[in-house]
Design a protein around this motif. Sequence first.
Motif, PDB file in Angstrom:
ATOM      1  N   GLN A 161      42.329  48.322  36.208  1.00 56.22           N
ATOM      2  CA  GLN A 161      41.891  48.630  37.246  1.00 56.22           C
ATOM      3  C   GLN A 161      40.553  48.359  37.680  1.00 56.22           C
ATOM      4  OE1 GLN A 161      43.960  52.343  37.792  1.00 56.22           O
ATOM      5  NE2 GLN A 161      44.553  51.648  40.218  1.00 56.22           N
ATOM      6  N   ASN A 162      39.747  48.950  36.470  1.00 59.55           N
ATOM      7  CA  ASN A 162      38.338  48.835  36.674  1.00 59.55           C
ATOM      8  C   ASN A 162      37.772  47.262  36.910  1.00 59.55           C
ATOM      9  OD1 ASN A 162      37.810  51.442  36.669  1.00 59.55           O
ATOM     10  ND2 ASN A 162      37.649  51.568  34.358  1.00 59.55           N
ATOM     11  N   TYR A 163      38.638  46.467  36.074  1.00 60.60           N
ATOM     12  CA  TYR A 163      38.173  44.975  36.365  1.00 60.60           C
ATOM     13  C   TYR A 163      38.570  44.509  37.575  1.00 60.60           C
ATOM     14  CZ  TYR A 163      37.027  44.135  31.161  1.00 60.60           C
ATOM     15  OH  TYR A 163      36.537  44.305  30.023  1.00 60.60           O
ATOM     16  N   TYR A 164      39.729  44.975  38.022  1.00 58.67           N
ATOM     17  CA  TYR A 164      40.220  44.182  39.364  1.00 58.67           C
ATOM     18  C   TYR A 164      39.293  44.801  40.306  1.00 58.67           C
ATOM     19  CZ  TYR A 164      44.705  42.777  37.494  1.00 58.67           C
ATOM     20  OH  TYR A 164      45.668  42.118  36.920  1.00 58.67           O
ATOM     21  N   ASP A 165      38.768  46.311  40.246  1.00 53.24           N
ATOM     22  CA  ASP A 165      37.810  46.927  41.141  1.00 53.24           C
ATOM     23  C   ASP A 165      36.580  45.923  41.678  1.00 53.24           C
ATOM     24  OD1 ASP A 165      37.278  48.746  43.143  1.00 53.24           O
ATOM     25  OD2 ASP A 165      35.973  49.687  41.657  1.00 53.24           O
ATOM     26  N   ILE A 166      35.914  45.788  40.443  1.00 50.01           N
ATOM     27  CA  ILE A 166      34.628  44.801  40.298  1.00 50.01           C
ATOM     28  C   ILE A 166      34.843  43.467  40.673  1.00 50.01           C
ATOM     29  CG2 ILE A 166      32.961  43.394  38.639  1.00 50.01           C
ATOM     30  CD1 ILE A 166      33.550  45.652  36.649  1.00 50.01           C
ATOM     31  N   ALA A 167      36.022  42.816  40.439  1.00 51.63           N
ATOM     32  CA  ALA A 167      36.255  41.427  41.210  1.00 51.63           C
ATOM     33  C   ALA A 167      36.641  41.575  42.519  1.00 51.63           C
ATOM     34  CB  ALA A 167      37.660  40.867  40.406  1.00 51.63           C
ATOM     35  N   CYS A 168      37.235  42.675  43.069  1.00 53.53           N
ATOM     36  CA  CYS A 168      37.407  42.894  44.570  1.00 53.53           C
ATOM     37  C   CYS A 168      36.192  43.110  45.091  1.00 53.53           C
ATOM     38  CB  CYS A 168      38.527  44.024  44.746  1.00 53.53           C
ATOM     39  SG  CYS A 168      38.976  44.230  46.314  1.00 53.53           S
ATOM     40  N   PHE A 169      35.166  43.918  44.498  1.00 56.74           N
ATOM     41  CA  PHE A 169      34.032  44.041  45.160  1.00 56.74           C
ATOM     42  C   PHE A 169      33.179  42.795  45.499  1.00 56.74           C
ATOM     43  CE2 PHE A 169      29.443  44.704  44.697  1.00 56.74           C
ATOM     44  CZ  PHE A 169      29.118  45.693  45.470  1.00 56.74           C
ATOM     45  N   TYR A 170      33.392  41.740  44.467  1.00 58.53           N
ATOM     46  CA  TYR A 170      32.751  40.505  44.711  1.00 58.53           C
ATOM     47  C   TYR A 170      33.543  39.444  45.366  1.00 58.53           C
ATOM     48  CZ  TYR A 170      29.180  41.721  41.525  1.00 58.53           C
ATOM     49  OH  TYR A 170      27.998  42.643  41.005  1.00 58.53           O
ATOM     50  N   ARG A 171      34.466  40.052  46.088  1.00 58.84           N
ATOM     51  CA  ARG A 171      35.524  39.405  47.229  1.00 58.84           C
ATOM     52  C   ARG A 171      36.627  38.370  46.498  1.00 58.84           C
ATOM     53  NH1 ARG A 171      33.298  42.367  50.516  1.00 58.84           N
ATOM     54  NH2 ARG A 171      31.220  42.073  51.722  1.00 58.84           N
TER      55      ARG A 171
END
Length: 82
Positions: free
Chosen positions: A56-66
């Motif tokens: 989830q943390n990795y996905y959250d970072i990736a989502c932050f970067y669109r």
Amino acid sequence: MGKIILVVMLLTIGASANAIEDTRRSCAAGDAKSCKIMGDLTRAGLGVEQNKTKAQNYYDIACFYREKDACKELEIMSKDTI
């Protein structure tokens, strides 16, 4: 023949570990696609320890970067916990 197969398997495992570490570093440097990939690997436990919180943390970072696919994965994971 068996020794050759064993050597090839060990080389493949080492190459995979190096590729995962390279992907992790790219994510840390802000590459959204690499963070999405790390999320996928961590969620499934492929080449790394399975850990849904880290995924989830990795996905959250990736989502932050669109990275839209990572945002979709976060949505799916949040529905799974409800």
